[in-house]
Design a protein around this motif. Sequence first.
Motif, PDB file in Angstrom:
ATOM      1  N   CYS A 143       9.671   7.203   0.954  1.00  0.00           N
ATOM      2  CA  CYS A 143       9.104   6.880   2.277  1.00  0.00           C
ATOM      3  C   CYS A 143       8.656   8.141   3.007  1.00  0.00           C
ATOM      4  N   VAL A 144       9.499   9.161   2.990  1.00  0.00           N
ATOM      5  CA  VAL A 144       9.182  10.394   3.712  1.00  0.00           C
ATOM      6  C   VAL A 144       7.958  11.057   3.081  1.00  0.00           C
ATOM      7  N   GLU A 145       7.879  11.036   1.748  1.00  0.00           N
ATOM      8  CA  GLU A 145       6.707  11.575   1.044  1.00  0.00           C
ATOM      9  C   GLU A 145       5.435  10.838   1.459  1.00  0.00           C
ATOM     10  N   ARG A 167       2.198  12.388   3.340  1.00  0.00           N
ATOM     11  CA  ARG A 167       0.878  12.322   2.699  1.00  0.00           C
ATOM     12  C   ARG A 167      -0.139  11.731   3.675  1.00  0.00           C
ATOM     13  N   HIS A 168       0.298  10.674   4.371  1.00  0.00           N
ATOM     14  CA  HIS A 168      -0.586  10.028   5.340  1.00  0.00           C
ATOM     15  C   HIS A 168      -0.976  10.989   6.459  1.00  0.00           C
ATOM     16  N   LEU A 182       5.847  -3.708  18.641  1.00  0.00           N
ATOM     17  CA  LEU A 182       5.956  -3.027  17.353  1.00  0.00           C
ATOM     18  C   LEU A 182       5.746  -4.099  16.296  1.00  0.00           C
ATOM     19  N   ARG A 183       4.767  -3.879  15.423  1.00  0.00           N
ATOM     20  CA  ARG A 183       4.442  -4.863  14.392  1.00  0.00           C
ATOM     21  C   ARG A 183       5.310  -4.688  13.140  1.00  0.00           C
ATOM     22  N   PHE A 184       5.274  -5.683  12.285  1.00  0.00           N
ATOM     23  CA  PHE A 184       6.018  -5.667  11.014  1.00  0.00           C
ATOM     24  C   PHE A 184       5.670  -4.441  10.171  1.00  0.00           C
ATOM     25  N   ASP A 185       4.449  -3.894  10.370  1.00  0.00           N
ATOM     26  CA  ASP A 185       4.028  -2.775   9.519  1.00  0.00           C
ATOM     27  C   ASP A 185       4.377  -1.417  10.108  1.00  0.00           C
ATOM     28  N   ASP A 204       0.819  -1.222   0.000  1.00  0.00           N
ATOM     29  CA  ASP A 204       0.000   0.000   0.000  1.00  0.00           C
ATOM     30  C   ASP A 204       0.851   1.271   0.000  1.00  0.00           C
ATOM     31  N   GLY A 205       2.165   1.118   0.014  1.00  0.00           N
ATOM     32  CA  GLY A 205       3.050   2.288  -0.053  1.00  0.00           C
ATOM     33  C   GLY A 205       3.206   3.007   1.279  1.00  0.00           C
ATOM     34  N   PHE A 206       2.523   2.515   2.325  1.00  0.00           N
ATOM     35  CA  PHE A 206       2.612   3.185   3.628  1.00  0.00           C
ATOM     36  C   PHE A 206       3.077   2.247   4.731  1.00  0.00           C
ATOM     37  N   LYS A 207       2.481   1.069   4.800  1.00  0.00           N
ATOM     38  CA  LYS A 207       2.859   0.136   5.857  1.00  0.00           C
ATOM     39  C   LYS A 207       4.336  -0.229   5.760  1.00  0.00           C
TER      40      LYS A 207
END
Lengths: 220, 220
Positions: free
Chosen positions: A208-210, A214-215, B69-72, A169-172
Amino acid sequence: MASTDNCGFSDIESQSSKTLLEYEEILFQESVSEKFKNFTHAAHGMLYALDDRLVFGMFRQRAAILMQLRFDGILGFPGGLVDPGENPMEALNREMEEEINLDLTQHPFTNDNHLVTFLHHKKQLVLHFFTKEVSLDQFKNIELKSLNAKEYGLECFGSIRPPLFTMEDGFKGLPAFLSNQFAGNSREQLLYALKSRNIITSEEIATCVESMKRHVENNR
Amino acid sequence: MASTDNCGFSDIESQSSKTLLEYEEILFQESVSEKFKNFTHAAHGMLYALDDRLVFGMFRQRAAILMQLRFDGILGFPGGLVDPGENPMEALNREMEEEINLDLTQHPFTNDNHLVTFLHHKKQLVLHFFTKEVSLDQFKNIELKSLNAKEYGLECFGSIRPPLFTMEDGFKGLPAFLSNQFAGNSREQLLYALKSRNIITSEEIATCVESMKRHVENNR
């Protein structure tokens, strides 16, 4: 010992939260000169081991890195304030022993482990940051021993490894991790180390920082 | 097994983030009836030990609670999805063994440990939550063993204890901890458990949640 190359804090910084723009990279030799004698100095360390295993058979973890949940409920690296009469490295080794029970006869931090020093003029604060690579087996032992540290459950509330991959998902993964609360500029210290120790490329870090930003925006 | 008293989720919920208003408390017996058979079910557990030591000689810790702390990259309780053919408690014990290496001959979760079940209608999600008290010595052993779990470093990225006190600035400690990223409604599960297990009063919880919200607002 000083980090003279411009290895990327500025671009991490410009994408990160506004308060962190106040930190400025400074040469180690200058930071410990008379000029900054009355500033508060702190030293923190990142112990890490390369770890090429796949998480869920898909995401390369790349490295195990030792961070911790602090007594104040936020994330950071082990370390702390430099006491009068100490140099930053002595302070770091003392804190490493107190906080994570590090065996200094086996894994002492040395001058060679210095990565970068940051200055916060307004807060009169100098933050020295060191990194030290160990084997994955050594890392696991250090991690286990950290739960028997004198201050565990009193000042340290947990040993954690940041996930260094990003999920579908580009975030997790790393972006979600970065959206937690961090002490001082430890989030930027982590990104700086990932980049300068060639664990993650600057392009991936920027992505990652982007994603993290965004989140945070979307959840306002 | 069902939690029939209205022991305070609604007031926690109304002070917390808007997405969590979507969770509704539901009786356990109803949640496992035919009606919710096609919903996704998950079961999570909170192992804890009372701990009256003072942090920095000032702040009563009250309890050691095992979170991770989870993997995500976000925080949560050990646990996971209920597989076909399993009941929630069986799923929980299986996940506890996989994720934190819990010795089920010594510390199995039982029906008596059920605290609350929440329903998310839109996501067709049912979240079962259990708590189990152990002694502080047992807790320390469980925590240590958790670092040798099969999934440690692959699905679990660290064992943490939430700080349960609030420091002088009104934010550091539990409110700061609560401002991190949490999986599902695990933040609310934690608050629900703290209150219903009489570890923290509802007044103190309300103050912490207010402080957390104020901080998040101020940093926008």
